[in-house]
Write a protein that holds these residues in place. Structure first.
Motif, mmCIF file in Angstrom:
data_model
loop_
_atom_site.group_PDB
_atom_site.id
_atom_site.type_symbol
_atom_site.label_atom_id
_atom_site.label_comp_id
_atom_site.label_asym_id
_atom_site.label_seq_id
_atom_site.Cartn_x
_atom_site.Cartn_y
_atom_site.Cartn_z
ATOM 1 N N SER A 245 0.832 -1.207 0.000
ATOM 2 C CA SER A 245 0.000 0.000 0.000
ATOM 3 C C SER A 245 0.868 1.260 0.000
ATOM 4 O O SER A 245 1.726 1.434 0.873
ATOM 5 N N ILE A 247 -0.168 4.382 0.534
ATOM 6 C CA ILE A 247 -0.522 5.204 1.696
ATOM 7 C C ILE A 247 0.065 4.604 2.968
ATOM 8 O O ILE A 247 0.565 5.321 3.842
ATOM 9 N N ARG A 251 2.659 6.489 5.643
ATOM 10 C CA ARG A 251 2.434 6.621 7.083
ATOM 11 C C ARG A 251 3.612 6.054 7.880
ATOM 12 O O ARG A 251 4.035 6.622 8.889
ATOM 13 N N GLU A 313 1.203 12.930 -0.195
ATOM 14 C CA GLU A 313 -0.109 12.338 0.050
ATOM 15 C C GLU A 313 -1.209 13.192 -0.568
ATOM 16 O O GLU A 313 -2.174 12.666 -1.133
ATOM 17 N N LYS A 317 -3.968 12.302 -3.899
ATOM 18 C CA LYS A 317 -5.422 12.452 -3.878
ATOM 19 C C LYS A 317 -5.936 13.411 -4.945
ATOM 20 O O LYS A 317 -7.124 13.433 -5.233
ATOM 21 N N ASP A 323 -0.648 6.468 -7.971
ATOM 22 C CA ASP A 323 0.055 6.608 -6.695
ATOM 23 C C ASP A 323 1.440 5.982 -6.752
ATOM 24 O O ASP A 323 2.406 6.523 -6.200
#
Length: 342
Positions: A245, A247, A251, A313, A317, A323
């Motif tokens: 992932s 995202i 993180r 990030e 979006k 991505d």
């Protein structure tokens, strides 16, 4: 009004029309972001999201209020998410105070301001405002993480034991964003819902590979921050094959950079790199990487890295580009910068 981080989502959702501005601040970057995503989740189903940064308002203090009070192209509902990187809250003060002073409430505004304290003049203005909420996100303790994970699990339809919640907290280093991803992954695997609750078996974390996934991501992050381009190319290829992932990686990288910044500040105050990186709070398998990165990256450069990753990030979006492409480009840029600084 000042509220506790654990109460802000419930408080806002119980009376959304009562708050024109909601601000998350404090040292816990990922917690600030996670709470904002929880706050806007119901709105995101039917309203248009407008993302803004300091560059949108620094020269036009009235723009934030204008955006909150302007109609969308099709007359749909809207909400504003303003992201302020460390040190930018002061530059945004005029825009925020302008919004609070407006006679019309307009669309809701959510601000993510990691690094901003709750004792500043701006924070005090927000606390006094009758139609604003502010919460300070400190680092999450193991006890807080366990309790939050238990609550997440209940909402996902999982009958999670306290022992398993503690295990998830350890695997994710008390990062509630990553913990939520693990809880959602377990719920999806078991087809659990609040109407059809399921009790996970004790070995489910091993089965779904939570620890291994994070270890793979850490190898990718270290390759970039160490300036090891050849290793990074291999790790990127492995990540593509495994479907990590993007995202989730962001993180974890933010958490790593926050830790690196904390250690770098100790070095700046006279601490020895080997001693600082060898502290028990640093996992022994990662100490060699922290030593290398503390010698490559200055405090100023780490702060800039955190800003770039947060901006990445936003780009994911809003840019329309894949991505994976955006992330790989950024990692390669970081690796080149690290290699030139060695």
């Amino acid at each position: 009004m000042k509220v506790k981080p654990e109460d802000i989502v419930r408080r806002y959702h119980s009376a959304p029309a009562a708050s024109r501005l909601t601000l998350l601040c404090g040292p816990n970057v990922t917690r600030c972001q996670a709470l904002v995503e929880e706050l806007v989740q119901p709105l995101a189903q039917s309203a248009e999201r407008v993302d803004m940064t300091i560059s949108d308002i620094s020269d036009r203090p009235g723009r934030l209020n204008d955006e909150a009070n302007s109609a969308s192209l099709f007359g749909d509902k809207r909400f504003i998410v303003l992201r302020l990187n460390s040190g930018e809250a002061v530059r945004a003060t005029a825009a925020i105070e302008n919004l609070l002073a407006s006679e019309t409430s307009g669309d809701p505004v959510f601000i993510v301001a990691p690094g901003m304290g709750d004792k500043t003049a701006l924070a005090k203005s927000i606390i006094k405002a009758p139609d604003a909420l502010i919460a300070t996100c400190y680092e999450t303790t193991p006890e807080q993480a366990t309790a939050a994970i238990m609550t997440m699990a209940k909402h996902e339809g999982l009958r999670l034991s306290r022992e398993m919640a503690q295990e998830i907290a350890v695997l994710t280093s008390n990062d509630l964003v990553l913990a939520r991803m693990e809880v959602e992954k377990i719920a999806l695997y078991l087809d659990a819902t609040p109407e059809n609750p399921q009790a996970p078996e004790a070995d489910i974390l091993l089965l779904l590979g939570a620890e291994n996934d994070e270890e793979d991501i850490n190898l990718l992050i270290h390759a970039a921050l160490n300036g090891d381009a050849n290793r990074l190319a291999q790790e990127i290829a492995d990540a593509r094959a495994q479907g990590i992932s993007e995202i989730g990686l962001i993180r974890i990288m933010l958490r790593h950079l926050t830790k690196l910044a904390e250690l770098r500040s100790k070095v700046d105050k006279g601490g020895n790199v080997d001693s600082v990186a060898g502290h028990p709070s640093v996992f022994f398998k990662e100490q060699k990487h922290f030593k290398r990165q503390l010698r490559i990256w200055s405090s100023a450069h780490i702060a800039r890295l955190i800003e770039r990753i947060l901006q990445l990030e936003i780009a994911m979006k809003s840019s329309g580009q894949p991505d994976q492409v955006l992330l790989e480009e950024e990692l390669l840029l970081i690796a080149r910068k690290a290699a030139s600084s060695r």
